[in-house]
Design a protein around this motif. Structure first.
Motif, PDB file in Angstrom:
ATOM      1  N   GLY A 256      25.810  37.655  81.920  1.00  0.00           N
ATOM      2  CA  GLY A 256      25.069  36.441  82.257  1.00  0.00           C
ATOM      3  C   GLY A 256      25.080  35.389  81.167  1.00  0.00           C
ATOM      4  O   GLY A 256      24.732  34.226  81.428  1.00  0.00           O
ATOM      5  N   ALA A 257      25.487  35.744  79.936  1.00  0.00           N
ATOM      6  CA  ALA A 257      25.497  34.758  78.841  1.00  0.00           C
ATOM      7  C   ALA A 257      26.481  33.632  79.170  1.00  0.00           C
ATOM      8  O   ALA A 257      27.555  33.877  79.717  1.00  0.00           O
ATOM      9  N   GLN A 258      26.062  32.388  78.863  1.00  0.00           N
ATOM     10  CA  GLN A 258      26.928  31.219  79.094  1.00  0.00           C
ATOM     11  C   GLN A 258      27.713  30.954  77.820  1.00  0.00           C
ATOM     12  O   GLN A 258      27.116  30.816  76.749  1.00  0.00           O
ATOM     13  N   VAL A 259      29.028  30.909  77.927  1.00  0.00           N
ATOM     14  CA  VAL A 259      29.856  30.717  76.726  1.00  0.00           C
ATOM     15  C   VAL A 259      30.940  29.675  77.002  1.00  0.00           C
ATOM     16  O   VAL A 259      31.042  29.139  78.108  1.00  0.00           O
ATOM     17  N   ARG A 260      31.739  29.427  75.957  1.00  0.00           N
ATOM     18  CA  ARG A 260      32.920  28.561  76.096  1.00  0.00           C
ATOM     19  C   ARG A 260      34.130  29.361  75.642  1.00  0.00           C
ATOM     20  O   ARG A 260      34.029  30.184  74.737  1.00  0.00           O
ATOM     21  N   LEU A 261      35.250  29.077  76.285  1.00  0.00           N
ATOM     22  CA  LEU A 261      36.482  29.783  75.941  1.00  0.00           C
ATOM     23  C   LEU A 261      37.436  28.829  75.258  1.00  0.00           C
ATOM     24  O   LEU A 261      37.676  27.730  75.752  1.00  0.00           O
ATOM     25  N   ARG A 262      38.008  29.285  74.126  1.00  0.00           N
ATOM     26  CA  ARG A 262      39.020  28.461  73.479  1.00  0.00           C
ATOM     27  C   ARG A 262      40.280  29.283  73.281  1.00  0.00           C
ATOM     28  O   ARG A 262      40.233  30.492  73.106  1.00  0.00           O
ATOM     29  N   GLN A 263      41.393  28.558  73.280  1.00  0.00           N
ATOM     30  CA  GLN A 263      42.699  29.218  73.144  1.00  0.00           C
ATOM     31  C   GLN A 263      43.132  29.127  71.688  1.00  0.00           C
ATOM     32  O   GLN A 263      43.040  28.062  71.093  1.00  0.00           O
ATOM     33  N   HIS A 264      43.552  30.210  71.081  1.00  0.00           N
ATOM     34  CA  HIS A 264      44.061  30.093  69.723  1.00  0.00           C
ATOM     35  C   HIS A 264      45.489  30.595  69.553  1.00  0.00           C
ATOM     36  O   HIS A 264      45.991  30.696  68.439  1.00  0.00           O
ATOM     37  N   ALA A 265      46.143  30.938  70.655  1.00  0.00           N
ATOM     38  CA  ALA A 265      47.585  31.245  70.593  1.00  0.00           C
ATOM     39  C   ALA A 265      48.176  30.726  71.891  1.00  0.00           C
ATOM     40  O   ALA A 265      47.485  30.671  72.914  1.00  0.00           O
ATOM     41  N   PRO A 266      49.443  30.318  71.876  1.00  0.00           N
ATOM     42  CA  PRO A 266      50.001  29.703  73.074  1.00  0.00           C
ATOM     43  C   PRO A 266      50.070  30.651  74.266  1.00  0.00           C
ATOM     44  O   PRO A 266      50.243  31.856  74.097  1.00  0.00           O
ATOM     45  N   ALA A 267      49.934  30.078  75.447  1.00  0.00           N
ATOM     46  CA  ALA A 267      50.164  30.811  76.686  1.00  0.00           C
ATOM     47  C   ALA A 267      51.657  30.767  76.984  1.00  0.00           C
ATOM     48  O   ALA A 267      52.415  30.111  76.276  1.00  0.00           O
TER      49      ALA A 267
END
Ligand SMILES: Nc1ncnc2c1ncn2[C@@H]1O[C@H](COP(=O)(O)OP(=O)(O)O)[C@@H](O)[C@H]1O
Ligand SMILES: [Mg+2]
Length: 370
Positions: A354-365
Motif C-alpha cells: 500500500g505504500a505510495q512510491v516513485r520508480l526511477r530507472q538507473h540502467a537502460p532498458a
C-alpha cells in the motif's frame, strides 16, 4: 587424487588430448510434417562448453541426438573437427552422451556400466580396469563400484553415467539435462564438479538445460533455442545484458515488459514514451525509427524505488526480503505490475503493502519492435 585421475582422461593412449571443435551447419529436422529444428548453425571451439537452453519441446534433445548420430537430420551438416560425420553411426563419432534418464544398464554393476563402451574396443583387460578405476575415482564413486544402479541415489547414478560417457575418451561430450533430477544443493555441487572435469579434460561439451541459471553459470557461451530456432548464441553476460530478441530478454532473468513508442532517436540510445506515462532510456539490438511502437524490457535491478517526485508513481503490492536482496512488486496507475530488486543490507526491511512510491530507472532498458 582428483588431479591424478584427471590425467587419465587428458592423456589418451597416444598421449594426445582428444579435443576437437564441433560445427552444425544449417540443420533442419522434421518429425513428419512438424518442423522441430529450424535452420540451426553453431560452431564450438575445441574445449568449449556451451549450454543449449530453451523451454521444454523446443528441440534440444533432438539436436543432441542429431550430433550423436541417433537421429538423421532432414537437412544440414554436422562436422566434428574437420570431418563431416553425417554418414557415421553413433559408435564411430567419438561422442559421449549422458541421457536425461541416465540410461544405466540395470543388470550391470557400476564398474560394468562404466566399462561398457570399452568392451567393444580391443583394450587390454588391465588397461580397461585401470581406466574404469580412474573414471570412478574422478566422479567419486570408486567405493561403490560393485553396486547396481537400483542401489544408488539419483546423484550417484548421474555420476556413473558421466564416468561411462568419459571412459571412451570422447572428442565431444553431450549431456541432456544432466542435473534435472537432483535436489538443489547436490545440483550445485555437480555443476561445479562437471565444470572442473570438463576444464581439465578439455572436452568440447554441450550441456542441455531448461534452467537459465545453470546455463549462465556453467557455459562459455549460451545457445538459446525457441521453437527449433536459434534466438541468440553468445557469452552469458552478453545474453543477459544485450538480449537479441524479446524472447531472450524475457526467458533469461526477469524482465518487466512495457508498451511504448520511440520519441527520440539519440546517438547511442532511444527515448521511449511509455503507454502508462513517463519515459525511459533504452538500447535496441536493431535500429528503430522515430514513432515506432515498441516493447521495452526493464530488469528489476534497473529500477529504484524512491520518493523523488520525478519518478513514475506506483503502489507497493508486496515486498520480499530475500536475504541478500529485497524484491518489491509494484502496481502502476494502469494496473501493470512491475518488479524491482535491490541489494539488501543488514536490518533493511521491505516497504509495506500500500505504500505510495516513485520508480526511477538507473540502467537502460532494451527496446524491441512490437
Ligand atoms: N520421435 C519423435 N516423433 C515425433 N515427434 C517428436 C519425437 N521426438 C520429439 N518430438 C517432438 O519434437 C519436439 C521437440 O522435442 P525435443 O527435441 O525432445 O525437445 P526438448 O528436448 O527441447 O524438450 C517436441 O514437440 C516433441 O514432442
Ligand atoms: Mg529434452
Amino acid at each position: 587424487m582428483l588431479l591424478r585421475s584427471l590425467k587419465g582422461i587428458c592423456m589418451s593412449t597416444s598421449g594426445q588430448p582428444a579435443s576437437l571443435g564441433l560445427a552444425l551447419e544449417r540443420i533442419f529436422h522434421h518429425y513428419g510434417d512438424t518442423p522441430v529444428v529450424d535452420d540451426v548453425s553453431l560452431a564450438l571451439a575445441p574445449g568449449e562448453l556451451i549450454a543449449l537452453l530453451g523451454p521444454s519441446g523446443c528441440g534440444k534433445t533432438t539436436l543432441l541426438k542429431i550430433i550423436a548420430g541417433f537421429q538423421r537430420q532432414t537437412a544440414g551438416i554436422v562436422r566434428i573437427g574437420n570431418n563431416t560425420v553425417d554418414a557415421l553411426p553413433p559408435n564411430r563419432r567419438r561422442v559421449g552422451i549422458v541421457f536425461q534418464n541416465y540410461a544405466l544398464f540395470p543388470h550391470m554393476s557400476v564398474a560394468q556400466n562404466v566399462a561398457y563402451g570399452l568392451d567393444v574396443t580391443r583394450m587390454e583387460r588391465q588397461a580397461k580396469q585401470a581406466r574404469v578405476g580412474a573414471m570412478l575415482e574422478l566422479v567419486q564413486m570408486a567405493h561403490l563400484a560393485d553396486r547396481y544402479p537400483r542401489q544408488l541415489s539419483g546423484g550417484q547414478q548421474q555420476r556413473v553415467a558421466i564416468a561411462r560417457a568419459l571412459a571412451v575418451q570422447p572428442s565431444i561430450l553431450l549431456l541432456d539435462e544432466p542435473f534435472a533430477a537432483l535436489d538443489k544443493a547436490l545440483r550445485l555441487d555437480m555443476q561445479i564438479e562437471l565444470k572442473r572435469i570438463q576444464r581439465n579434460a578439455g572436452i568440447t561439451t554441450i550441456i542441455v538445460t531448461h534452467d537459465q541459471e545453470e546455463a549462465l553459470s556453467m557455459a562459455d557461451r549460451v545457445a538459446l533455442l525457441n521453437r527449433g530456432k536459434l534466438e541468440q548464441f553468445a557469452a552469458p553476460t552478453e545474453i543477459y545484458d544485450r538480449p537479441a530478441t524479446l524472447f531472450v530478454n524475457t526467458f533469461v532473468g526477469t524482465a518487466n515488459v512495457l508498451d511504448g513508442r520511440i520519441e527520440a532517436v539519440d546517438a547511442d540510445s532511444y527515448t521511449v514514451v511509455l503507454d502508462v506515462g513517463g519515459t525511459v532510456r533504452a538500447m535496441a539490438p536493431h535500429a528503430l525509427a522515430h514513432g515506432a511502437k515498441v516493447k521495452v524490457c526493464l530488469r528489476p535491478e534497473a529500477l529504484t524505488v524512491t520518493e523523488h517526485p520525478d519518478g513514475l508513481p506506483a503502489t507497493v503490492e508486496v515486498g520480499l526480503p530475500l536475504g541478500s536482496s529485497i524484491v518489491h512488486e509494484l502496481r502502476l496507475a494502469n494496473g501493470t505490475l512491475l518488479k524491482t530488486a535491490a541489494p539488501r543490507s543488514a536490518g533493511d526491511q521491505p516497504l509495506p503493502g500500500g505504500a505510495q512510491v516513485r520508480l526511477r530507472q538507473h540502467a537502460p532498458a532494451v527496446a524491441f519492435p512490437s
